[in-house]
Design a protein around this motif. Structure first.
Motif, mmCIF file in Angstrom:
data_model
loop_
_atom_site.group_PDB
_atom_site.id
_atom_site.type_symbol
_atom_site.label_atom_id
_atom_site.label_comp_id
_atom_site.label_asym_id
_atom_site.label_seq_id
_atom_site.Cartn_x
_atom_site.Cartn_y
_atom_site.Cartn_z
ATOM 1 N N ARG A 19 26.997 -43.711 16.173
ATOM 2 C CA ARG A 19 26.366 -43.376 15.014
ATOM 3 C C ARG A 19 26.472 -44.722 14.161
ATOM 4 N N GLN A 20 27.789 -45.247 14.224
ATOM 5 C CA GLN A 20 28.040 -46.589 13.480
ATOM 6 C C GLN A 20 27.038 -47.442 13.893
ATOM 7 N N ALA A 21 26.808 -47.563 15.152
ATOM 8 C CA ALA A 21 25.825 -49.008 15.624
ATOM 9 C C ALA A 21 24.358 -48.269 15.152
ATOM 10 N N GLU A 22 23.878 -47.403 15.178
ATOM 11 C CA GLU A 22 22.804 -46.686 14.549
ATOM 12 C C GLU A 22 22.513 -47.084 13.039
ATOM 13 N N THR A 23 23.667 -46.797 12.081
ATOM 14 C CA THR A 23 23.655 -47.143 10.927
ATOM 15 C C THR A 23 23.335 -48.881 10.720
ATOM 16 N N LEU A 24 24.165 -49.504 11.495
ATOM 17 C CA LEU A 24 23.738 -51.053 11.382
ATOM 18 C C LEU A 24 22.676 -51.507 11.753
ATOM 19 N N TYR A 25 21.938 -50.971 12.801
ATOM 20 C CA TYR A 25 20.594 -51.236 13.246
ATOM 21 C C TYR A 25 19.706 -50.949 12.135
ATOM 22 N N GLN A 26 19.861 -49.761 11.433
ATOM 23 C CA GLN A 26 19.198 -49.363 10.300
ATOM 24 C C GLN A 26 19.075 -50.222 8.990
ATOM 25 N N ALA A 27 20.281 -50.847 8.982
ATOM 26 C CA ALA A 27 20.605 -51.771 7.727
ATOM 27 C C ALA A 27 19.934 -53.113 8.011
ATOM 28 N N VAL A 28 19.574 -53.614 9.118
ATOM 29 C CA VAL A 28 18.832 -54.639 9.451
ATOM 30 C C VAL A 28 17.310 -54.199 9.896
ATOM 31 N N GLY A 29 17.130 -53.066 9.830
ATOM 32 C CA GLY A 29 15.828 -52.647 10.181
ATOM 33 C C GLY A 29 15.256 -52.799 11.434
#
Length: 318
Positions: A291-301
């Motif tokens: 989930r943390q990785a998913e959030t980071l990927y979302q942050a960079v689009g």
């Protein structure tokens, strides 16, 4: 190419302008002029047309698109991911540089052609271009160019499952880097050697190489280099099923990527942490990291990574 069209249209415009005005003048005044004058004007008109045509062909036939122009065009095609037009432009550039005996241009173009052939999976053609580039780099006494090409040789040999040949190329490059005292190249090569030994099942040799690289990265305050190295060390420990050592290295890598404000690579490392925990059966921790990785990927689009992550995590993210 732009110069060619400029000259072409400029010549055509001037020729047409002169021709039309002379024709208008000729036909508007021809009947009022004496016979000798009409003959003179007609002859002059024909002569002007012939001179204009001759001048155009002489000027435009001498126009040659330079190697640098073709090289820049190849770069433009690569940026558009148009590999075949890029290849054609690189070949034209190489021909122009050959004709001009531009050694630097031949070196650059040959290396780029090798890279392009690798992307097209034409390994033998790539090696032919790399061979020429390496010979020129040696003739020019350009050590950094030799290092770069030897690294490319090594990566090809790894792809061909020839680790011993790759090791030789890496060590040859390392000797050159040490001779010119290039810390960045030395640390990079130790990292590559460590990866090679890790994949070859030689963990102690891998650790030695990684340690050599680590000392240089820290001495140079190369935060990103050290972050990537800890990531590699973490993966080594993961393959050896050393959970705590792997997690420690991944955490160090994550911290350094955070320090460097590099959320994309931080996301990659966190994903590896999730895999580590999942592999050891720690589903709750694994889900947290995913989930943390998913959030980071979302942050960079990065939607591609999000899709791949969700596919990998499966039921854990539901």
């Amino acid at each position: 190419m732009a110069r060619f069209f400029y000259i072409f249209f400029n010549k055509v415009f001037i020729a047409l302008y002169v021709l039309i005005n002379y024709i208008r003048y000729f036909f508007s005044h021809i009947k009022t002029l004496p016979s000798k004058t009409r003959t003179f004007i007609g002859s002059a008109l024909i002569l002007i047309i012939m001179i204009s045509m001759l001048t155009y062909f002489i000027d435009t036939s001498s126009i040659k698109v330079s190697g640098n122009d073709n090289l820049n065009n190849a770069y433009d095609q690569l940026n558009k991911n148009r590999l075949n037009p890029a290849y054609d432009s690189f070949m034209k550039a190489l021909k122009a540089f050959d004709e001009d005996k531009n050694i630097r241009g031949i070196y650059l173009t040959s290396e780029h052609l090798g890279d392009l052939e690798i992307s097209r999976n034409n390994i033998m053609n790539a090696l032919t271009h790399y061979d020429r580039a390496l010979n020129i780099a040696q003739d020019m006494d350009y050590p950094q160019g030799q290092i770069n090409l030897l690294i490319k040789y090594a990566k090809i040999k790894i792809k061909l499952n020839r680790p011993n040949a790759a090791r030789i190329h890496y060590n040859d490059a390392l000797k050159i880097a040490q001779t010119i005292n290039s810390p960045k190249s030395i640390s990079t090569l130790y990292t590559y050697i460590g990866n090679l030994e890790r994949e070859g099942g030689n963990p102690e040799k891998a650790r030695d190489a990684y340690q050599n690289a680590l000392e240089i990265y820290r001495a140079d305050n190369d935060v990103l280099g050290e972050a990537n190295l800890h990531w590699n060390i973490g993966y080594l420990e993961f393959t050896l099923k050393n959970h705590d050592a792997a997690l420690q290295s991944y955490q160090l890598a994550r911290s350094l990527f955070q320090q460097s404000k590099d959320p994309l690579n931080e996301a990659h490392v966190v994903k590896y942490m999730a895999r580590l925990e999942n592999n050891f059966g720690n589903k709750i921790k694994s889900t947290t990291y995913y989930r943390q990785a998913e959030t980071l990927y979302q942050a960079v689009g990065n939607t591609d990574q999000i899709t791949a992550l969700r596919s990998e995590a499966g039921q854990l993210l539901l």
